[in-house]
Design an enzyme around this catalytic site. Structure first.
Site, PDB file in Angstrom:
ATOM      1  N   TYR A 100      -2.235   0.333  10.838  1.00 16.19           N
ATOM      2  CA  TYR A 100      -2.003  -0.226   9.236  1.00 16.19           C
ATOM      3  C   TYR A 100      -0.603   0.269   8.742  1.00 16.19           C
ATOM      4  O   TYR A 100      -0.102  -0.694   7.924  1.00 16.19           O
ATOM      5  CB  TYR A 100      -3.240   0.452   8.660  1.00 16.19           C
ATOM      6  N   SER A 154       0.972  -1.185  -0.040  1.00 14.45           N
ATOM      7  CA  SER A 154       0.131  -0.117   0.111  1.00 14.45           C
ATOM      8  C   SER A 154       1.007   1.295   0.023  1.00 14.45           C
ATOM      9  O   SER A 154       2.275   0.932   0.421  1.00 14.45           O
ATOM     10  CB  SER A 154      -0.784   0.042   1.278  1.00 14.45           C
TER      11      SER A 154
HETATM   12  C1  8X3 Z   1      -4.862   1.756   1.461  1.00 12.27           C
HETATM   13  C2  8X3 Z   1      -4.547   3.101   1.081  1.00 12.27           C
HETATM   14  O1  8X3 Z   1      -4.355   5.275   1.864  1.00 12.27           O
HETATM   15  O2  8X3 Z   1      -6.118   4.116   3.019  1.00 12.27           O
HETATM   16  O3  8X3 Z   1      -3.942   0.453   1.449  1.00 12.27           O
HETATM   17  O4  8X3 Z   1      -3.780   3.574   3.472  1.00 12.27           O
HETATM   18  S1  8X3 Z   1      -4.729   4.130   2.404  1.00 12.27           S
END
Ligand code: 8X3
Length: 258
Positions: A158, A145
């Site tokens: 994340y 990502s």
């Molecule tokens: C998803 C992109 O910008 O929401 O992997 O982290 S973001």
């Protein structure tokens, strides 16, 4: 049973097509990637927790659907059982939960993100690495990502997991130098899938709002890039590909945030 509708490892052995394994293949980027690689002539082995979905898609594209929970050692062991021949591995399983500042981080959400994105990719990669090397022209694609490249407010569970997944993948690129395996990291920005629905625990209004007012990427946009990577000749390694919608310039800036 014809090879085109194979549903077990035994049937795969009579199928001469190269084999691509896609994790998290029940929806979104994983499902689109499975379709794309099947169109390019691969026998795709689709793994996901929702086995009914991967079996249905496998039947449609002439592949094999198997249950897979990348957070569970036994599930991974059962999934790779009989997979002696593998040419491509797409580590797509993963996702985000929550948008909490560090000060109030939910440790259960963090555990889930690290288990799926980091350790999940590691488990499958370890298990399939011997077969990928033995193929003579293996390919490992990590769907990370832009969160593997940047930090953003409230996203540390994340972003840290995606950074860790990416660094593990990049380390393997060094460690496999001299072995016949290519490694590609694909870093998508905003892609309209159920990513935000999972992040916001099924809150559809909140998830939809993420993509309103701009044109996000689709799962197919990312799958086509995976297909391009897989179709390069063995000596060409696409190391890292970043793709975002035109309406987004970074994890922190898009046409809505200015
Ligand atoms: C998803 C992109 O910008 O929401 O992997 O982290 S973001």
């Amino acid at each position: 049973m014809s090879p085109d509708t194979a549903t077990d490892a035994t049937a795969q052995t009579t199928d001469q097509r190269p084999i691509a394994v896609v994790t998290g293949a029940s929806s979104g980027i994983g499902a689109a990637t499975a379709r794309q690689l099947a169109e390019q002539g691969y026998h795709v082995v689709l793994g996901a927790r929702r086995v009914d979905r991967v079996e249905a898609l496998a039947a449609e594209i002439g592949g094999t659907g198997k249950q897979l929970d990348v957070t569970d050692e036994d599930s991974v062991a059962a999934f790779v059982e009989g997979l002696d021949r593998v040419n491509v591995l797409v580590n797509n399983a993963g996702g985000a939960k929550g948008l909490d500042p560090v000060s109030t981080a939910n440790l259960d959400d963090w555990r889930w993100m690290w288990e799926t994105n980091v350790l999940g990719s590691l488990r499958i990669t370890k298990a399939l690495l011997p077969a990928l090397i033995a193929s003579g022209d293996g390919l490992i694609v990590a769907i990370t990502s832009i969160a593997a490249l940047e930090a953003y407010d409230n996203g540390s569970g994340y972003t840290s997991a995606k950074h860790a997944q990416a660094v593990t993948h990049r380390t393997l690129r060094y460690e496999l130098l001299g072995k016949p395996v290519r490694l590609t990291e694909i870093c998508p920005g905003m892609v309209e899938t159920d990513f935000s629905l999972v992040r916001f625990e099924g809150d559809k209004e909140r998830a939809d709002a993420v993509y309103q007012g701009l044109t996000p990427l689709t799962a197919d946009d990312v799958a086509e890039v995976v297909g391009f990577v897989a179709s390069r000749p063995p000596h060409v390694n696409l190391d890292q590909i970043v793709l975002m919608p035109r309406d987004q310039a970074s994890a922190r800036r898009n046409i809505k945030t200015g």
